[in-house]
Design an enzyme around this catalytic site. Sequence first.
Site, short mmCIF file in Angstrom:
data_model
loop_
_atom_site.label_atom_id
_atom_site.label_comp_id
_atom_site.label_asym_id
_atom_site.label_seq_id
_atom_site.Cartn_x
_atom_site.Cartn_y
_atom_site.Cartn_z
N GLU B 49 32.83 33.44 -0.95
CA GLU B 49 33.16 32.02 -0.82
C GLU B 49 32.32 31.15 -1.75
OE1 GLU B 49 32.72 34.06 1.74
OE2 GLU B 49 34.43 33.87 3.10
N PHE B 111 33.36 33.49 18.50
CA PHE B 111 33.26 34.38 17.35
C PHE B 111 33.53 33.59 16.06
CE2 PHE B 111 35.41 37.33 14.35
CZ PHE B 111 34.29 38.10 14.04
N GLN B 112 32.66 33.76 15.10
CA GLN B 112 32.74 33.06 13.80
C GLN B 112 32.79 31.55 13.95
OE1 GLN B 112 35.77 35.02 11.31
NE2 GLN B 112 34.16 36.38 10.56
N LYS B 161 41.71 26.07 14.31
CA LYS B 161 42.89 26.92 14.15
C LYS B 161 44.11 26.36 14.87
CE LYS B 161 44.14 31.81 14.17
NZ LYS B 161 43.71 33.18 14.53
N MET B 474 12.24 31.95 -16.58
CA MET B 474 11.62 30.63 -16.43
C MET B 474 10.45 30.70 -15.45
SD MET B 474 11.56 27.62 -17.55
CE MET B 474 13.01 26.75 -18.15
#
Lengths: 160, 562
Positions: B49, B111-112, B161, B474
Amino acid sequence: MKKHTLAVTVENRPGVLTRVTTMFRRRGYNIESLAVGATENPAISRITIEVTGDDRIIEQVTKQLYKLIEVIKINDLTDARSVDRELVLIKVKADNSVRAEIVQIVDIFRARIVDIGRDSLIIEVTGDSRKIEAIEDSLRAFGIIEMVRTGKIAMIRGGK
Amino acid sequence: MKLKGAEILLQCLQKEGVDTVFGYPGGAVLPIYDALYKSEIRHILSRHEQGAAHAADGYARATGRVGVCIATSGPGATNLVTGIATAYMDSIPLVCFTGQVGTSLIGRDAFQEADITGITLPITKHNYLVEKTEDLARIVKEAFYIARTNRPGPVVVDLPKDVMEKEIDFEYPEEAINIRGYRVVKGYNSNQVITAVDYIQKARRPVIYAGGGVISSNAAEELRELAEKRKIPVTTTLMGMGGFLGNSYLSLGMLGMHGTRYANYAIGECDLLIAVGVRFDDRVTGKIDTFAPHARVIHIDIDAAEIGKNVEVEVPIVGQVKEVLAAINQRLEAIESEELNEWHETIHRWKEEYPLRYGDSSEGRIMPQHVIEEVYSLTQGEAIICTEVGQNQMWAAQYYHYKHPRSFLSSGGLGTMGYGFPAAIGAKIACPDLPVVDIAGDGSIQMNIQELGTAVQYRLPIIICILNNHFLGMVRQWQGLFYGGRYSYTDMSHQPDFVKIAEAYGAIGRRIKEASQVREALEEALKVKDRPVVLDFWVEREADVYPMVPPGGSLMNMLGGD
């Protein structure tokens, strides 16, 4: 550095207060007192914030608040002709020997006794910060058991 | 018409002119993906993602349009966070749609489930949790409006959802957006413009300090006119690269920590600083008290909160950079040819004395700066250059001469390693006809190397130039300069074979160890039209980025490059 009172008009939606306080936390400004409540318009809430800072800090606070989408208007009431009030509840030790004296103080400050216990009283005071500090000082000698204070709310005088 | 929430969402996207979205499916966004299955909107499947967020960001930077990405709830949403913060710091317009568990499950640690509106509160311009399908179209419309107007920025829209599943009678809300607490800035204070013009005409040693605001406001043309009308030297920030022609005689290149000496000296000596679409970042100003000490400051920016945030200014002008510059230009008289001669001579002397330069390799290796010079020599500014973060980014800013706005994509504010490659994917999809080159380090490229899968799947001929010094260069440089040479965990010698990785994904991989082969390798890579090319340049291991203002130091006291 000076204490400022900001009246912030916001949309009455969940999470708006979080957005405001998150901005203060993230930018490192300290909220001295905070009061949130409904207004005459149910879609709009009013957050009254006391914050200490020099002009530059207050200007930044104001600009950053304006960037929040749900902030509608900000009034700095510090130098404005305004009425401001806080409410405080003070539970003070009060056996029979001092009760009369305490009642006298309550009268002088036009406060109210709202609960009487065997050895204590609860006193309700409304007023500006100076009045509340003055009564607190007067009662301290008797022994303050508990004290709770609301944030300040304020309003500009007159037709504005 | 009866429509499901997910179908309404896609209709709203089309109304906003969205033809491409970047995303990654998951449980909570199944309804959206089901609607996408039959939609005309093109969906680019990333491999993580974070890649989708950066690709949407690269797409937005390359085009000026709003970038769109989609992720599922929970880990999908939290994986976007770095991408959102990157866009926020650089004021890039994004709308990120995240799935959310059903409204009846919110707050129950389902969940999630992740509180993504809470998490992204301080890194978004605004965010929404859509609680009712009836609110969806209005919210999407507002989200795009907020993302692209005023100072742009990312907006998150969290979509439970059941809100996506629910079917309602739908008609697109045609009425104009009305958000009480959000007004688009129109116009400017014309008295301030008059004062600015007066200051500009009286200045003897003026400098323009231009930033990302010039690019997001599409004001490069107005900036050029201002500079040329009064022959004012221009230095740009990292975010401003491409906002002014890099090889113009008026260009001072970049200023700040790794800016040119002549840009920083010009800031130190100028009597008027015209700050355009900038925010006086610490990497630019160094020690703030010593920044432009002799100058009056004109500050033009769309965001009132930026004015006076870090420095006091004499002439603040809040407005669209493009509009304000046009107003200034209109009132400005063209300069008499010799008026600023002394100033130009001084700058010319600095340029002669302190050009950007680098030494030869001590080990017969390729010098990393040489790779950038060759990329420039072959593309002449007609390419989109993306960068990762670190030495690769600074060399790409120093040694490539940017010609067009939106041709340099780099994570300036947040400094996100792993940004460049997915951003290049977004840029290539937006601009398929332009060469797109990601200048990477061996550290950064490993942070989102999985996106090779995406670039190969969509046949994107992106050139990835890994300036491979087997170090986190760096950080190693700072350890060398400020931490007694103790190279604590910056040695990256344990690394994969990048050529084999490229090949395993179906890309082209090539390792280049000789300076003499750099140009030829780039030429060959530029010919490839159907897949990414990974060029693994083994460069001088301990080359440093110079010149440099030590952190917290004054711009007048630079290390190296003299």
